[in-house]
Design a protein around this motif. Structure first.
Motif: not given
Lengths: 238, 355
Positions: A162-164, A166, B5, B178
Motif C-alpha cells: 500500500h501507499l497510505g 495514495e 512509502l 508516500p
C-alpha cells in the motif's frame, strides 16, 4: 480470508509494512466472528503507531490487550508477566504483534519454551512499496533474518502492499503478484492480500491471495477515523 | 520514479546520502534512531563513513573536524542529545563550518518522554550555545518536504558556511508517507571546491586554519560583524513559508510541523461550522517570515491569529513580532508528548473569535 485456527498467530514484518494495521484488523475480525480474542503488542522497536494505542476500541469489542511495560511508552520496554496467559489460555485465540524488524523478532526467543507447547502460525507481512521490500531478494533476506532472530519458522506471507492515502487497486494488484513470486521462491502460502473495503469489488477474482478487507485504525493525529463517528482517534477527545 | 512509502527518519538519511553526504556521526536516541540505523546499513554501500560515537558531544565534534576537512557531513539526535551538541554547534558557527544537524524533537525538559513535542524551538532559533550566532532552521511538515529540504540544507550550509538545522517533531520522524525522489543523486565529486578547507597545502599554498578563537577583542568584533552581515544576507534571501486558504480568512492559524497538519484539520472542522480559517506555515523558523505573516494579518477579514504548538508557547513570540499588534494573537498548545486534537485547535479559534 480464512481466519486463524491456531491458538496463537504471530505477525511480523518490517516497519511500515502495515503489520500493526493488519494485526488490529485481524483481532476485530476474530472477535466479530464470536471468538474469544487477545492481542499482545510485543513491539519493542517502534515508539509510535503501536497496536496498544487502539486499546479503547479493542476492549470495547471484548478483545484483551497486553502491552510492554509502562503502557508501551518506554524506550527500554520490558515484558510484563501477564502476557504468559496467552500461551496457557486455550479457550482464547491470541495475536502477537511483533516489533518491526529482526531485532524486534528477538523477543520470541524468550517465549520459545511456551511456543514449543502450543499450536501457532507465524505470518510475515510485506509491502512492496517499502524500501526494504523492493526486491524478492530483499524480502527473503529480511524474512530469514527474522527467522534467525526469533528462532522460529515463518509459515505464511501476508501481502499488505500500500501507499497510505495514495493506494490504488493497481498498487495492491502489483503487490499481490510480487507476493506470489516471493511465496514461490520460499515455498510458503500467501495467507491473504490486504486492502481497504473500497478495493474489494475491483480486486475480486484477480488475486493470488484471498482478500482481507480492512478499516484503517492506525490513523495520524490529523486524520479522521471512520470508527469513532468521524472523530479523530489518535487520542480520546477532551 | 514511482512513489514509495518512507518513514520520516529513514527518508532523512536516504536524502542526505542522495545529497552527497558521505560522513555521518551520531548516537542513538528515540525517536530518531532509524537515522543512524539506516546510515549504518547504507553509508558503507556508497563508500561513506558511519560512526556511532561514544556520545553526542563526540559526534558534533567529529562533524566539526570532518567539515573543516571539506566533507559534506551531518549528525542527528533528539532533544536531550541536541542539548549536548550545543557547544559544538556554537564552535561550528564561530569557525564558519557547514554541516547539517537533525533534531527530531521529543518531550522535555531533561529526559522528558519519547513522544513527539516542539519544546526546542527557542534552542534552535535563539541558540542553545554561546555567542552571537544563528542557524538556518528548516521545519518540514510532511515527508516529501523533508527529503526536498534535506538536499537544500546541505547546499545552503556550504553556500553560507554555517550549520543548518532540520527541526522535526517526533511525529514527522516516525510517520510514513508516500514520497518520490524528484532530484537525481548528487555525487560528492561534483560538489563545488572548498578553498578554505584544511585539505593539505601540498606545500603549494599557505595553511588554512579552522578556528573560533579570536583573542583580540577588536578582531573578535570584526569577526562578529562579518557573521552579522552573513546572517543579514540569509534573512534577505532564505525565508520560506506556505499559506493555505489565508485569503479572506476570518481566523489564521500559525503552526509548523505536526501542528500545521492539525491546524489544517481544524480549519476543515471550522469550515463545516461556517467559519473561514486559513493556515500560515513557516517552513524556515529562522529566518522567520515576519513580513509575510504581517501581510496576511493585515487583511480586513482577519479577526484573530491563533498559534498552535506542541509546547507551552515558544514560536508564539515570533508570531507576535510578525503580527506586530495589528490583530490579537492567541495560543493553543500541549507539551510533554501530548498532541493537541484538531477539535481543541478549532475550539481555540472559536474562543479567539468570541464564539
Amino acid at each position: 480470508m480464512k481466519l486463524p485456527e491456531k491458538q496463537i498467530t504471530i505477525i511480523s514484518g518490517h516497519y511500515g509494512t502495515g503489520k500493526t494495521e493488519f494485526a488490529v484488523n485481524l483481532a476485530f475480525a476474530m472477535a466479530r466472528d464470536g471468538r474469544k480474542t487477545a492481542l499482545a503488542d510485543l513491539d519493542i522497536v517502534n515508539p509510535y503507531f503501536r497496536s496498544y494505542e487502539r486499546t479503547r476500541e479493542l476492549e470495547r469489542e471484548g478483545i484483551a490487550v497486553f502491552v510492554t511495560s509502562n503502557f508501551g511508552k518506554a524506550d527500554i520496554p520490558a515484558l510484563p508477566p501477564d502476557i504468559m496467559s496467552i500461551f496457557v489460555n486455550r479457550q482464547q485465540q491470541s495475536i502477537i504483534d511483533l516489533g518491526g524488524d529482526p531485532v524486534g523478532a528477538r523477543v520470541l526467543g524468550y517465549y520459545q519454551p511456551q511456543l514449543d507447547r502450543v499450536d501457532f502460525d507465524f505470518w510475515f507481512v510485506i509491502n512492496q512499496k517499502r524500501v526494504e521490500n523492493r526486491t524478492i531478494e530483499g524480502v527473503v533476506r529480511y524474512l530469514r533474518l527474522t527467522e534467525a532472530a526469533s528462532k522460529q519458522r515463518i509459515t505464511g506471507i501476508v501481502n499488505n502492499t500500500h501507499l497510505g492515502d495514495e493506494t490504488t487497486a493497481e498498487v495492491i494488484l502489483r503487490g499481490d503478484e510480487f507476493a506470489g513470486k516471493v511465496a514461490e521462491v520460499i515455498n510458503l502460502p500467501i495467507i491473504c492480500t490486504v486492502g481497504e473495503h473500497r478495493f474489494e469489488e475491483k480486486l475480486k477474482g484477480r488475486l493470488n491471495g484471498s482478500f482481507f478487507a480492512i478499516d484503517r485504525y492506525m490513523t495520524k493525529p490529523w486524520e479522521l477515523s471512520d470508527h469513532e463517528g468521524g472523530q479523530f482517534a489518535w487520542q480520546q477527545e477532551t | 520514479m514511482a512513489k514509495e512509502l518512507w518513514k520520516g527518519n529513514e527518508a532523512i538519511a536516504e536524502a542526505a546520502i542522495r545529497a552527497g553526504c558521505r560522513c555521518y556521526f551520531g548516537y542513538p536516541i528515540t525517536p530518531q534512531s532509524e537515522i543512524p540505523e539506516y546510515m549504518s546499513l547504507h553509508m558503507p554501500k556508497v563508500g561513506g563513513v558511519f560512526l556511532q560515537s561514544e556520545s553526542e558531544i563526540a559526534a558534533i565534534n567529529m562533524v566539526y573536524g570532518a567539515s573543516g576537512a571539506g566533507a559534506r557531513v551531518m549528525t542527528s539526535s533528539s532533544s536531550p542529545g541536541v542539548s549536548l551538541k550545543q557547544e559544538g554547534i556554537s564552535y561550528m558557527c564561530g569557525a564558519e563550518l557547514p554541516g547539517v544537524i537533525v533534531n527530531v524533537m521529543r518531550g522535555g525538559p531533561g529526559l522528558g518522554t519519547i513522544q513527539p513535542a516542539q519544546g526546542d524551538y527557542f534552542q534552535a532559533t535563539r541558540g542553545g550555545g554561546n555567542g552571537d550566532y544563528r542557524l538556518i532552521v528548516f521545519a518540514p511538515a510532511n515527508i516529501q518536504e523533508v527529503v526536498d529540504l534535506m538536499q537544500e540544507a546541505f547546499e545552503l550550509a556550504d553556500q553560507y558556511r554555517m550549520p543548518v538545522m532540520m527541526l522535526l517533531d517526533g511525529m514527522i520522524g516516525q510517520m510514513m508517507e508516500p514520497i518520490e525522489w524528484k532530484k537525481p543523486p548528487v555525487s560528492p565529486d561534483d560538489l563545488p571546491e572548498k578553498p578554505w578547507a584544511t585539505t593539505g597545502t601540498k606545500e603549494g599554498r599557505a595553511p588554512n586554519i579552522i578556528n573560533s578563537l579570536f583573542i583580540d577583542p577588536e578582531a573578535c568584533n570584526v569577526h562578529n560583524k562579518r557573521l552579522e552581515e552573513k546572517y543579514r544576507r540569509v534573512i534577505e534571501s532564505e525565508q520560506r513559508y506556505e499559506t493555505n486558504d489565508t485569503d479572506g480568512a476570518e481566523v489564521i492559524f500559525v503552526a509548523y510541523g505536526t501542528p500545521a497538519r492539525l491546524a489544517r484539520a481544524a480549519a476543515g472542522l471550522l469550515e463545516k461550522e461556517g467559519i473561514k480559517a486559513g493556515v500560515f506555515r513557516p517552513v524556515t523558523v529562522w529566518p522567520y517570515p515576519y513580513e509575510a505573516l504581517h501581510e496576511v494579518s493585515l487583511q480586513d477579514s482577519v479577526k484573530a491569529i491563533v498559534t498552535v504548538e506542541m509546547s507551552t508557547g515558544q514560536m508564539v513570540d515570533d508570531v507576535r513580532i510578525g503580527v506586530n499588534g495589528v490583530k490579537p494573537v492567541s495560543f493553543i498548545g500541549q507539551a510533554g508528548g501530548v498532541i493537541p486534537t484538531p477539535r481543541e485547535v478549532a475550539n481555540a479559534a472559536l474562543k479567539a473569535l468570541g464564539r
